[in-house]
Design an enzyme around this catalytic site. Sequence first.
Site, PDB file in Angstrom:
ATOM      1  CG  HIS A  69      -6.099  12.654 -94.688  1.00 25.76           C
ATOM      2  ND1 HIS A  69      -4.963  11.920 -94.445  1.00 25.76           N
ATOM      3  CD2 HIS A  69      -5.678  13.749 -95.373  1.00 25.76           C
ATOM      4  CE1 HIS A  69      -3.908  12.550 -94.952  1.00 25.76           C
ATOM      5  NE2 HIS A  69      -4.318  13.667 -95.517  1.00 25.76           N
ATOM      6  CB  THR A 104       1.200  12.241-116.513  1.00 28.62           C
ATOM      7  OG1 THR A 104       2.295  11.632-115.814  1.00 28.62           O
ATOM      8  CG2 THR A 104       1.329  13.751-116.446  1.00 28.62           C
ATOM      9  CE1 TYR A 161       2.655  16.986 -93.608  1.00 26.34           C
ATOM     10  CE2 TYR A 161       3.372  14.896 -94.533  1.00 26.34           C
ATOM     11  CZ  TYR A 161       2.815  16.135 -94.687  1.00 26.34           C
ATOM     12  OH  TYR A 161       2.413  16.547 -95.928  1.00 26.34           O
ATOM     13  CE  LYS A 187       4.939  18.776 -95.174  1.00 25.17           C
ATOM     14  NZ  LYS A 187       5.294  18.114 -96.431  1.00 25.17           N
ATOM     15  CE  LYS A 211       0.189  18.573 -96.444  1.00 25.94           C
ATOM     16  NZ  LYS A 211       0.883  18.631 -97.748  1.00 25.94           N
ATOM     17  CG  ASP A 230       3.348  21.298 -98.201  1.00 26.69           C
ATOM     18  OD1 ASP A 230       3.072  22.013 -99.187  1.00 26.69           O
ATOM     19  OD2 ASP A 230       3.238  20.058 -98.213  1.00 26.69           O
ATOM     20  N   PRO A 231       1.671  24.743 -97.909  1.00 31.63           N
ATOM     21  CG  PRO A 231       1.537  26.868 -98.905  1.00 31.63           C
ATOM     22  CD  PRO A 231       2.523  25.872 -98.342  1.00 31.63           C
ATOM     23  CG  ASN A 232      -0.322  20.439-100.426  1.00 32.71           C
ATOM     24  OD1 ASN A 232      -0.630  20.159 -99.278  1.00 32.71           O
ATOM     25  ND2 ASN A 232       0.507  19.688-101.137  1.00 32.71           N
ATOM     26  CD  GLU A 267       6.613  20.244 -98.606  1.00 36.47           C
ATOM     27  OE1 GLU A 267       7.244  20.183 -97.530  1.00 36.47           O
ATOM     28  OE2 GLU A 267       5.875  19.333 -99.015  1.00 36.47           O
ATOM     29  CG  ASN A 323       5.092  17.236-102.443  1.00 38.13           C
ATOM     30  OD1 ASN A 323       5.042  18.151-101.628  1.00 38.13           O
ATOM     31  ND2 ASN A 323       4.012  16.593-102.838  1.00 38.13           N
ATOM     32  CG  ASP A 374       6.528   9.740-102.647  1.00 40.65           C
ATOM     33  OD1 ASP A 374       6.602   8.524-102.890  1.00 40.65           O
ATOM     34  OD2 ASP A 374       5.625  10.239-101.951  1.00 40.65           O
ATOM     35  CG  HIS A 406       5.858  13.866-100.786  1.00 32.56           C
ATOM     36  ND1 HIS A 406       5.231  12.790-101.391  1.00 32.56           N
ATOM     37  CD2 HIS A 406       4.857  14.689-100.382  1.00 32.56           C
ATOM     38  CE1 HIS A 406       3.923  12.981-101.361  1.00 32.56           C
ATOM     39  NE2 HIS A 406       3.672  14.110-100.759  1.00 32.56           N
ATOM     40  CB  SER A 407       5.586  11.181 -96.170  1.00 31.71           C
ATOM     41  OG  SER A 407       4.542  10.430 -95.587  1.00 31.71           O
ATOM     42  CG  ASN A 408      -0.031  10.562-100.047  1.00 28.34           C
ATOM     43  OD1 ASN A 408      -0.941  10.491 -99.227  1.00 28.34           O
ATOM     44  ND2 ASN A 408      -0.170  11.107-101.225  1.00 28.34           N
ATOM     45  CG  HIS A 411       1.300  10.957 -93.985  1.00 32.94           C
ATOM     46  ND1 HIS A 411       0.049  11.436 -93.687  1.00 32.94           N
ATOM     47  CD2 HIS A 411       1.794  11.752 -94.944  1.00 32.94           C
ATOM     48  CE1 HIS A 411      -0.196  12.493 -94.457  1.00 32.94           C
ATOM     49  NE2 HIS A 411       0.845  12.697 -95.225  1.00 32.94           N
ATOM     50  NE  ARG A 427      -5.823  11.469 -99.587  1.00 29.87           N
ATOM     51  CZ  ARG A 427      -4.670  11.969 -99.167  1.00 29.87           C
ATOM     52  NH1 ARG A 427      -3.591  11.235 -99.219  1.00 29.87           N
ATOM     53  NH2 ARG A 427      -4.619  13.196 -98.708  1.00 29.87           N
TER      54      ARG A 427
HETATM   55 MG   LIG Z   1       4.155  18.845-100.019  1.00 25.81          MG
END
Ligand SMILES: [Mg+2]
Length: 429
Positions: free
Chosen positions: A27, A106, A151, A196, A198, A226-228, A251, A274, A298, A325-327, A354, A408
């Site tokens: 981040h 999109t 998180y 959780k 990340k 959650d490894p995205n 996740e 997510n 979300d 989900h959270s950002n 978050h 970001r």
């Molecule tokens: Mg996720």
Amino acid sequence: MNLTITDVRLTPILVADPPLLNTQGVHQPYTPRLIVEVETADGVTGVGETYGDTKYLELARPFAEKLKGRQVSDLNGLFTVADEVAVDDARVSGQVDVGGLRGVQTADKLRLSVVSGFEVACLDALGKALGLPVHALLGGKVRDAVEYSAYLFYKWADHPEGVASEKDDWGAAVDPAGVVAQARLFKERYGFTSFKLKGGVFPPDEEIAAVRALAEAFPGHPLRLDPNGAWSVETSLKVAKELGDVLEYLEDPALGTPAMAEVSAATGVPLATNMCVTTFAEIKEAFVKDAVQVVLSDHHYWGGLRNTQQLAAICRTFGVGVSMHSNTHLGISLAAMTHVASTVPDLHHACDSHYPWQSEDVLTSRLTFEDGRVTVLDAPGLGVELDREKLRVLHQRWLDDDGSLRERDDAAAMRVADPQWVTPTVPRW
Ligand SMILES: [Mg+2]
């Protein structure tokens, strides 16, 4: 009562963000958010919050102009307005979004993210005008408090030297002991009982060890990783096998519905997402293929609180779980998340947030977690109040920025520490 919108204010801000690691990078020290205000002819103001990168701002500005003269109660009309606002489709179509952590970007998704900021602001204004909390406008709460999960992130103690940033008191977490220490702090400060992590940051064996350490430190507590989408199907199955006895769910281990379906078919560990179900259009294929067992909603990119309720109803219909989900977000969004979550009957997993990572806010008082829960507010609207001085200061930071932090970009932030860093190709492991 006059519910006509007479003024709309958009205030882009930069808020402090700690050096949290993910598979894309780290981040940035400050991250953009957009604060939306709608004002009615009676002088009632409603607030909303959404992503603040330039592409959202470019869309929000013409959107705001079109809102004047409309009713704050005309929530369905927001989608009509969205259709009228042009998006440079070529620029966003087929691209993976900033950070690449929320699935494919999109034009539609971009539009819905902007709608959500205005929808929440309209609901807040409407609630204040009627003397009703937002959850009442959504049909009424079915619980008085909403549970959130801690998180956990791999993180550095500080942002790279020489970079302007705010200090945080969480310390570093780059190994199992660091992750457990961070989890203990989360529990001590906020009472969270579900955790959780990340992932997608270190090789899977290291992350398996971290989750094992969490399981030992917090026996019986729900754990998630959650490894995205950083892993191959084979790696995902290996991790599922090794952690199957302690995971509440895994996740987005692999990227995209087909890969998730392959993993799902070969393991009994529930999969959450997510990333492969982020729009209504993506639901059918994923559910038909039984690719996911939990969808993380979300309200920002699903298009608001009412769309979140619709998503929850679809999930319920197909026996798929729902969570949130959270950002990076502030208190306005946490209040909005809590209101909508309080109205969803089958919410069996703690929501992500978050918020504990955000030391700054634009509210007169911060929302608080007690025993890992946020109390559902019953005051009119969202039940929060904007602090104009705090908003001014964070907006000034945005004005003063040379533009480098207004988008970001976790990979760019990582390149400050490691000039050789390139966004990893997926699957990374
Ligand atoms: Mg996720």
